[in-house]
Design a protein around this motif. Structure first.
Motif, mmCIF file in Angstrom:
data_model
loop_
_atom_site.group_PDB
_atom_site.id
_atom_site.type_symbol
_atom_site.label_atom_id
_atom_site.label_comp_id
_atom_site.label_asym_id
_atom_site.label_seq_id
_atom_site.Cartn_x
_atom_site.Cartn_y
_atom_site.Cartn_z
ATOM 1 N N GLN A 52 0.922 -1.381 -0.009
ATOM 2 C CA GLN A 52 0.018 0.170 0.050
ATOM 3 C C GLN A 52 0.858 1.314 0.033
ATOM 4 O O GLN A 52 0.519 2.222 -0.583
ATOM 5 C CB GLN A 52 -0.801 -0.004 1.304
ATOM 6 N N ALA A 53 2.039 1.270 0.668
ATOM 7 C CA ALA A 53 3.123 2.442 0.525
ATOM 8 C C ALA A 53 3.637 2.653 -0.610
ATOM 9 O O ALA A 53 3.795 3.605 -0.940
ATOM 10 C CB ALA A 53 3.891 2.164 1.662
ATOM 11 N N LEU A 54 3.778 1.599 -1.529
ATOM 12 C CA LEU A 54 4.235 1.633 -2.787
ATOM 13 C C LEU A 54 3.165 2.256 -3.672
ATOM 14 O O LEU A 54 3.622 2.590 -4.692
ATOM 15 C CB LEU A 54 4.685 0.408 -3.297
ATOM 16 N N GLY A 55 1.808 2.144 -3.285
ATOM 17 C CA GLY A 55 0.766 2.586 -4.255
ATOM 18 C C GLY A 55 -0.293 1.598 -4.336
ATOM 19 O O GLY A 55 -1.080 2.000 -5.475
ATOM 20 N N GLY A 56 -0.319 0.543 -3.788
ATOM 21 C CA GLY A 56 -1.441 -0.357 -3.942
ATOM 22 C C GLY A 56 -0.944 -1.711 -4.605
ATOM 23 O O GLY A 56 0.198 -1.639 -4.932
ATOM 24 N N ASP A 57 -1.907 -2.650 -4.450
ATOM 25 C CA ASP A 57 -1.551 -4.119 -4.689
ATOM 26 C C ASP A 57 -1.167 -4.263 -6.051
ATOM 27 O O ASP A 57 -0.191 -4.882 -6.708
ATOM 28 C CB ASP A 57 -3.049 -4.832 -4.676
ATOM 29 N N GLU A 58 -1.935 -3.369 -7.084
ATOM 30 C CA GLU A 58 -1.672 -3.693 -8.640
ATOM 31 C C GLU A 58 -0.400 -3.167 -8.965
ATOM 32 O O GLU A 58 0.570 -3.712 -9.564
ATOM 33 C CB GLU A 58 -2.688 -2.897 -9.543
ATOM 34 N N VAL A 59 0.264 -1.850 -8.329
ATOM 35 C CA VAL A 59 1.418 -1.356 -8.440
ATOM 36 C C VAL A 59 2.559 -2.243 -8.026
ATOM 37 O O VAL A 59 3.648 -2.584 -8.642
ATOM 38 C CB VAL A 59 1.649 0.268 -7.676
ATOM 39 N N ALA A 60 2.598 -2.723 -6.756
ATOM 40 C CA ALA A 60 3.231 -3.605 -6.007
ATOM 41 C C ALA A 60 3.690 -4.868 -6.998
ATOM 42 O O ALA A 60 4.641 -5.255 -7.086
ATOM 43 C CB ALA A 60 2.883 -3.937 -4.710
ATOM 44 N N LEU A 61 2.415 -5.203 -7.320
ATOM 45 C CA LEU A 61 3.022 -6.745 -8.241
ATOM 46 C C LEU A 61 3.294 -6.305 -9.407
ATOM 47 O O LEU A 61 4.180 -7.159 -10.140
ATOM 48 C CB LEU A 61 1.553 -7.209 -8.760
ATOM 49 N N ASP A 62 3.160 -5.187 -9.973
ATOM 50 C CA ASP A 62 3.849 -4.911 -11.485
ATOM 51 C C ASP A 62 5.174 -4.593 -11.333
ATOM 52 O O ASP A 62 6.042 -5.189 -11.924
ATOM 53 C CB ASP A 62 3.319 -3.421 -11.850
ATOM 54 N N LYS A 63 5.792 -4.053 -10.061
ATOM 55 C CA LYS A 63 7.036 -3.940 -9.609
ATOM 56 C C LYS A 63 7.829 -5.272 -9.533
ATOM 57 O O LYS A 63 8.867 -5.311 -9.864
ATOM 58 C CB LYS A 63 7.245 -3.006 -8.383
ATOM 59 N N VAL A 64 7.273 -5.993 -9.044
ATOM 60 C CA VAL A 64 7.769 -7.439 -8.699
ATOM 61 C C VAL A 64 7.998 -8.167 -9.968
ATOM 62 O O VAL A 64 9.215 -8.649 -10.270
ATOM 63 C CB VAL A 64 6.770 -8.242 -7.862
ATOM 64 N N ASN A 65 6.885 -8.144 -10.821
ATOM 65 C CA ASN A 65 7.188 -8.886 -12.014
ATOM 66 C C ASN A 65 7.994 -7.877 -13.014
ATOM 67 O O ASN A 65 8.907 -8.701 -13.785
ATOM 68 C CB ASN A 65 5.651 -9.043 -12.786
ATOM 69 N N ALA A 66 8.087 -6.905 -13.012
ATOM 70 C CA ALA A 66 8.994 -6.100 -13.907
ATOM 71 C C ALA A 66 10.420 -6.169 -13.245
ATOM 72 O O ALA A 66 11.472 -6.563 -14.183
ATOM 73 C CB ALA A 66 8.768 -4.565 -13.916
ATOM 74 N N LEU A 67 10.704 -6.393 -12.123
ATOM 75 C CA LEU A 67 12.172 -6.627 -11.627
ATOM 76 C C LEU A 67 12.325 -8.102 -12.157
ATOM 77 O O LEU A 67 13.607 -8.377 -12.388
ATOM 78 C CB LEU A 67 12.046 -6.506 -10.103
ATOM 79 N N ALA A 68 11.434 -9.000 -11.765
ATOM 80 C CA ALA A 68 12.038 -10.456 -12.113
ATOM 81 C C ALA A 68 12.344 -10.578 -13.699
ATOM 82 O O ALA A 68 13.139 -11.159 -14.026
ATOM 83 C CB ALA A 68 10.699 -11.260 -12.065
#
Length: 206
Positions: A52-68
């Motif tokens: 949530q601090a990163l901007g919400g569930d969708e934003v956090a998940l996108d960041k995880v997959n982009a980094l992977a």
């Protein structure tokens, strides 16, 4: 996120499914303390609060997959940022190895997973307590350098950990394992690693 940033925890974060470190609304947490809860205790409640601090569930998940993807993984798709079971979730031992090596280049990650215990704040009427690392390879092997445990109904037990013996680092990745004959996943990894050190540097096992 700034490690010293204060994060306001909601009841939704406190009620996250799966393992929890024990955060609650009204608690006074920094980003670093939530990372302690995430990495030392596999706290899905901490994962939710950080997302949530990163901007919400969708934003956090996108960041995880982009980094992977950026790290060069080929079989990894996160369908949940906490690692909880979700449709389409996938990875491989090779990919986890790539991610783990990259994580150790992050000084914050390396410091936290190489910590035995920290003082963790309470909330409401719940007092603070001593939060311990749940990686028993790190705690029980003199050469252990930290890693990550995991369990879900679909993935079963998962474990990644490493030893640093005489300046030589070797890692073990276990996916979809069980407790075999009383041997926990960290003990299975330890057995593999102790055998691996018998192989001379540069000589693979297969």
């Amino acid at each position: 996120l700034d490690l010293n940033r204060k994060v306001e925890v909601t009841q939704e974060s406190a009620d996250a499914d799966g393992s929890a470190v024990g955060i609650g609304p009204g608690g006074d947490y920094t980003v670093e303390q939530l990372l302690d809860g995430l990495l030392l205790a596999s706290g899905n409640d901490a994962a939710h609060a950080l997302a949530q601090a990163l901007g919400g569930d969708e934003v956090a998940l996108d960041k995880v997959n982009a980094l992977a993807h950026q790290l060069g993984t080929r079989s990894t798709h996160a369908s949940s940022y906490s690692g909880l079971d979700a449709a389409g979730m996938s990875t491989s031992a090779e990919d986890i190895s790539i991610i783990y090596q990259a994580a150790f280049l992050n000084p914050t990650f390396a410091r936290i997973v190489g910590t035995e215990h920290v003082d963790f704040p309470g909330w409401g009427d719940m007092p603070g307590y001593e939060l311990w690392n749940d990686n028993h390879l790190y705690l029980n092997d003199p050469d252990g350098i930290g890693g990550k445990t995991g369990f879900t109904d679909d993935a079963h037990h998962t474990f990644v950990g490493a030893l640093n013996r005489d300046g030589r680092r070797l890692q073990a990745v276990l996916l979809d394992t069980t407790v075999e004959h009383g041997y926990r996943p960290w003990e299975q990894a330890q057995t593999l690693l102790h055998e691996a050190y018998k192989v001379k540097p540069g000589q693979g096992v297969g």
